[in-house]
Design a protein around this motif. Structure first.
Motif, short mmCIF file in Angstrom:
data_model
loop_
_atom_site.label_atom_id
_atom_site.label_comp_id
_atom_site.label_asym_id
_atom_site.label_seq_id
_atom_site.Cartn_x
_atom_site.Cartn_y
_atom_site.Cartn_z
N PHE A 136 0.85 -1.19 0.00
CA PHE A 136 0.00 0.00 0.00
C PHE A 136 0.89 1.24 0.00
N ILE A 137 0.31 2.35 -0.46
CA ILE A 137 1.05 3.61 -0.52
C ILE A 137 1.24 4.15 0.89
N ASP A 138 2.50 4.39 1.23
CA ASP A 138 2.84 4.90 2.55
C ASP A 138 3.12 6.39 2.53
N LYS A 139 3.76 6.87 1.45
CA LYS A 139 4.18 8.27 1.42
C LYS A 139 4.45 8.70 -0.02
N ILE A 140 4.06 9.93 -0.34
CA ILE A 140 4.45 10.54 -1.61
C ILE A 140 5.83 11.17 -1.41
N ILE A 141 6.80 10.72 -2.18
CA ILE A 141 8.18 11.16 -2.02
C ILE A 141 8.47 12.43 -2.83
N LEU A 142 7.97 12.46 -4.07
CA LEU A 142 8.16 13.62 -4.94
C LEU A 142 6.94 13.72 -5.84
N ASP A 143 6.39 14.92 -5.96
CA ASP A 143 5.08 15.08 -6.59
C ASP A 143 5.10 16.15 -7.67
N ARG A 144 4.04 16.12 -8.51
CA ARG A 144 3.74 17.16 -9.50
C ARG A 144 4.90 17.38 -10.47
N ILE A 145 5.47 16.29 -10.95
CA ILE A 145 6.43 16.35 -12.05
C ILE A 145 5.62 16.41 -13.34
N SER A 146 5.88 17.39 -14.18
CA SER A 146 5.11 17.53 -15.42
C SER A 146 5.15 16.24 -16.22
N GLY A 147 3.98 15.79 -16.67
CA GLY A 147 3.87 14.56 -17.44
C GLY A 147 2.99 14.77 -18.65
#
Length: 366
Positions: A136-147
């Motif tokens: 399961f997802i525990d933590k968002i490490i790095l977010d909102r990278i343009s895709g």
């Protein structure tokens, strides 16, 4: 402007081209130094692989699942199946995977995936925790990278420095690759908890290098030289040596081109007018191919076996193996026992689907 060594490279590639079919045919003979077996099939774009210290194989499918092969058998149920806001569209979806160096103790797994927010596609890196054959997802490490539907990069690897390295594409907007305010078109370097290392080249920024179009592979050699594979716009695919803070030129230059506007790093090698579409890569540390750099090719439908000099900073020869034998190849990794694992990518919308695709293929040292 082209470097003088390009003509040498062209001759080198021509020589390799002449022998590639022979090499591929030898894959089923005693002269080929590996035994070949298919260990998993009927998969959907197996994008990335990592292998635990106990030999369990973890891999992602671009459609959104993390799956496991244990004791040579594919487990039927995935560890996790990503759902909304996760999105698998075009070249996006579930991509890179890396096991924490202390995975056997903390059960951490890092993955990179695309998601949809307010009708825009972004990419992010999340940490999973594995328990009782589920994650399961525990933590968002790095977010909102343009895709986007193209050029997401997506490879993640943990270096000997215990830092997480992340490749990001330009998301179809070439100018982002030169913009230090954007995480797109870069190689990023962060701590495993998502914080920014104090010795990164740009203070308080995860950017490690810039000017990348669509970087697809990362690998270190035994001297800790970091290599990267990257798609060119029209051929001119690159294998680069990555140096902290360096600019690799896109969109101002590609291949061997020189710019008067920026100081761009020249590639270790580039494909010229041939298209490789290089993807996953690994440096071989043991067995018959010890000291060689392997690069899976998508459109090229082959495996590059690159022989380097003793420093790992110059190319002596390239062999092109398995040309058109398995179709598009996306990932290649080496395990601790010297086996090499390769994934096909024929169900990604650009390949010809063969019987039982997609597959994970194992090369076992003879």
């Amino acid at each position: 402007m082209k470097r003088i060594i390009y003509s040498v490279l062209s001759n080198m590639l021509s020589r390799s081209e002449n022998v590639k079919n022979t090499k591929a045919e030898l894959s089923s003979s005693k002269e080929f130094p590996y035994k070949i077996e298919v260990i998993a099939e009927n998969l959907f774009v197996p994008w990335a692989i990592d292998i635990s210290n106990e030999g369990k194989i973890y891999f992602t499918e671009r459609s959104g699942t993390v799956r496991v092969i244990e004791n040579g058998k594919l487990k039927e149920e995935p560890l996790i199946m990503f759902t909304s806001p996760f999105i698998s569209r075009g070249e996006g979806g579930l991509m890179g995977i890396a096991l924490d160096p202390n995975h056997l103790e903390n059960n951490y797994i890092y993955v990179m995936h695309s998601y949809l927010e307010e009708n825009k596609i972004y990419n992010r890196v999340v940490r999973l925790i594995e328990r009782n054959n589920k994650a399961f997802i525990d933590k968002i490490i790095l977010d909102r990278i343009s895709g986007g539907e193209i050029h997401n990069g997506g490879r993640i690897k943990i270096g000997e420095d215990n830092k997480l390295y992340i490749t990001t594409g330009d998301a179809g907007n070439p100018n982002l690759a030169q913009d230090v305010r954007s995480l797109a078109g870069k190689i990023l370097r962060i701590e495993l908890d998502g914080s920014i290392p104090g010795d990164n080249p740009i203070k308080n920024s995860p950017i490690y290098s810039l000017g990348h179009r669509n970087p697809q592979g990362l690998a270190w050699n035994s001297n800790n030289v970091l290599y990267e594979s990257e798609h060119g716009q029209t051929a001119h695919d690159e294998i680069n040596i990555i140096r902290p803070g360096a600019n690799y030129g896109w969109p101002l230059v590609q291949g061997d081109e020189i710019s008067n506007e920026i100081k761009a790093q020249l590639p270790l090698i580039q494909s010229g007018n041939i298209t490789w579409a290089p993807s996953g890569m690994t440096f071989i540390n043991k067995g018959p191919w010890s000291g060689k750099l392997l690069v899976a090719n998508l459109r090229g439908e082959q495996l590059l076996v690159i022989s380097l000099d003793s420093n790992g900073t110059a190319v002596n020869n390239i062999d092109l193996l398995f040309k058109n034998k398995y179709g598009r190849l996306r990932e290649v990794v080496e395990s601790k026992d010297g086996s090499i694992y390769i994934t096909t990518s024929n169900r990604d919308g650009r390949g010809s689907i063969n019987t039982s695709d997609d597959k994970i293929i194992r090369l076992i040292p003879s």
